[in-house]
Design an enzyme around this catalytic site. Structure first.
Site, short mmCIF file in Angstrom:
data_model
loop_
_atom_site.label_atom_id
_atom_site.label_comp_id
_atom_site.label_asym_id
_atom_site.label_seq_id
_atom_site.Cartn_x
_atom_site.Cartn_y
_atom_site.Cartn_z
N GLY B 29 0.79 -1.23 0.00
CA GLY B 29 0.00 0.00 0.00
C GLY B 29 0.82 1.27 0.00
N CYS B 237 -27.97 -8.57 -16.43
CA CYS B 237 -27.34 -8.38 -17.73
C CYS B 237 -28.30 -8.76 -18.85
CB CYS B 237 -26.07 -9.23 -17.81
SG CYS B 237 -25.30 -9.23 -19.44
N CYS B 240 -26.56 -12.07 -20.68
CA CYS B 240 -26.40 -13.38 -20.03
C CYS B 240 -27.29 -13.54 -18.81
CB CYS B 240 -24.93 -13.61 -19.65
SG CYS B 240 -24.39 -12.69 -18.21
N CYS B 262 -23.08 -6.89 -18.59
CA CYS B 262 -21.88 -7.17 -17.81
C CYS B 262 -20.74 -6.28 -18.27
CB CYS B 262 -21.45 -8.63 -17.99
SG CYS B 262 -22.46 -9.83 -17.16
N CYS B 268 -19.16 -12.62 -19.18
CA CYS B 268 -20.45 -12.64 -19.87
C CYS B 268 -20.43 -13.69 -20.99
CB CYS B 268 -20.74 -11.26 -20.44
SG CYS B 268 -22.43 -11.01 -20.99
#
Lengths: 182, 276
Positions: B29, B237, B240, B262, B268
């Site tokens: 980080g 979606c 899908c 998606c 997807c």
């Protein structure tokens, strides 16, 4: 005759770095590397130097490793340094300890700290319990002086980072790893 | 490809970047400064990510590149073909088959595994930058672990909107010490930052590299009475039918009809192939 460096530097060093990076990201896990035979150095220590050092990284070499000074200068241009100015230090634990002289970084720039490459005789087992980033539950590593590494971890985010090299295998212990007795 | 070094960058540059990556992994980080190079693409197109990918790439790798989850956008296609050309590596659009995934602003829906590396393209690496413009000052704030300002910002969101309105680049505390910017991924992706894969972040223009080793603790900042929530658009979606994936809202015609799709095109496509 001077010992060789990498046969194919871009690809060889890429593979060594990947092992070195995986090792630093997964403290206590050993990774295999391949490289040239260099008098005074284990193959793993030699390839770490070839992959990471250059004229901007002063290197301290311990007694046995000092035989490789010419080789290191020729292949990387890394200058020699005292412990207090070293970005990398390499040797047996007896050559490198105590840890006090090495730069541990500054509060503003904790990354300006030394990386120590410790030549050792085993990378498995040991009585140290390692936890922290990169370790799912816990890891183990035989450490030459558990208390010294625990003190180093206590300096976080300052501190030193370590590689342990044994033949052609290497493992790492960054400052972020907590070190306890098991 | 002759005329280029393997993976485009010269070896001294790769050494410098590799050292920065190792220090980044040792201090999760924390933003490690590095001497970013000019790349054959403009800043903002992923020069940081490309330099990190070039430094970690081996000849045996299989590279995937996504832009907002999609494999078929200009940015993703160009970077994929760039590395095919200058490193001769295999490429793929399948998350499962990739060893390195360079990403702009998404984490794939398919869970990542231990052998994989995720490389983020980062525009502004400093989470405190919009609160404090001076680099000297933000650096000192990280050194002193002085993150009160960030909590004030999130609190002001709550005061104004009733909830934390930050929806992307949502700040998180890494390893209990450094507040970091996960790049502009939607906050839906924040829980996926705790991953078995290695995650590397490259900011080319800002010359910073940072990293998350596997299984690093990443806590999205929040309050006891306003806990962090990984939000997404309500809907499914249109292609899908997935309700669990992050959805893009798309205007479908001139009358303003909207539909969801998606954002992760591979996820997807795999679902549709599985259903067929």
């Amino acid at each position: 005759m001077r010992a060789p460096g990498f046969a194919d530097p871009p690809r060889d060093s890429a593979r060594v770095f990947r092992a070195a990076m995986e090792a630093m990201a997964r403290p206590g896990t050993a990774y295999a590397v391949t490289g040239p035979e260099v008098p005074g150095l284990s193959p793993a220590a030699a390839v770490l130097l070839l992959t990471l050092t250059d004229p901007s990284t002063p290197v301290y070499l311990g007694r046995a490793a000092a035989r490789a000074r010419d080789w290191l200068t020729f292949h990387t241009g890394a200058p020699a340094a005292e412990k207090s100015a070293a970005m990398f230090a390499l040797g047996a634990w007896e050559d490198l300890a105590p840890l006090d002289p090495y730069p541990v970084g500054t509060p503003d720039y904790p990354d300006r700290s030394a990386t120590l490459i410790v030549e050792t005789s085993a990378l498995r087992g040991g009585d140290a319990r390692l936890t922290g980033p990169g370790i799912e539950t816990e890891a183990r590593l035989p450490l030459p002086d558990r208390a010294a590494f625990a003190r180093n971890a206590g300096l976080y985010p300052l501190g030193l980072d370590f590689y342990f090299t044994c033949g052609s295998a290497l493992a790492a212990l960054p400052r972020s790893t907590a070190v306890e007795a098991r | 490809m002759s005329g280029y070094n393997f993976a485009y960058l010269d070896e001294p540059t790769k050494k410098m970047i590799r050292r920065a990556i190792l220090k980044g992994l040792a201090i999760p980080g924390y933003q490690v400064p590095f001497a970013s190079r000019e790349m054959p693409m403009p800043y903002g197109w992923g020069t940081g990510g490309v330099q990190v990918t070039a430094a970690v790439l081996t000849p045996e790798d299989r590279l995937k590149v996504i832009d907002q989850g999609a494999d078929d956008t200009t940015n993703a296609v160009s970077i994929r073909s760039f590395f095919r050309k200058v490193a001769g590596v295999a490429t793929t659009t399948r998350t499962r088959e990739a060893t390195i995934i360079q990403t702009r602003h998404r984490i794939p829906e398919t869970p990542l595994t231990e052998g994989q590396i995720l490389v983020y393209q980062v525009p502004i690496p400093e989470p405190l930058r919009f609160l404090e413009p001076r680099e000297t000052e933000t650096r000192r704030m990280h050194a002193l672990e002085e993150y009160g300002l960030m909590h004030v910002k999130l609190y002001e969101d709550i005061a104004r909107h009733g909830a934390i309105a930050t929806s992307y680049a949502y700040p998180a505390l890494v390893n209990g010490r450094h507040v970091f910017d996960p790049s502009p991924i939607p906050r839906f992706d924040n829980p996926k930052l705790e991953s078995p894969a290695i995650q590397l972040f490259g900011a080319g223009r800002e010359q910073r590299i940072y990293a998350l080793p596997p299984y690093t603790r990443v806590q999205s900042l929040d309050f006891d009475d306003h806990p962090f929530e990984a939000s997404k658009a309500e809907g499914a979606c249109a292609l899908c039918g997935a309700t669990e994936s992050y959805l893009d809202e798309i205007v479908a015609d001139d009358r303003g009809t909207r539909r969801f799709q998606c954002s992760d095109t591979d996820f997807c496509a795999e679902r549709r192939a599985g259903a067929a």
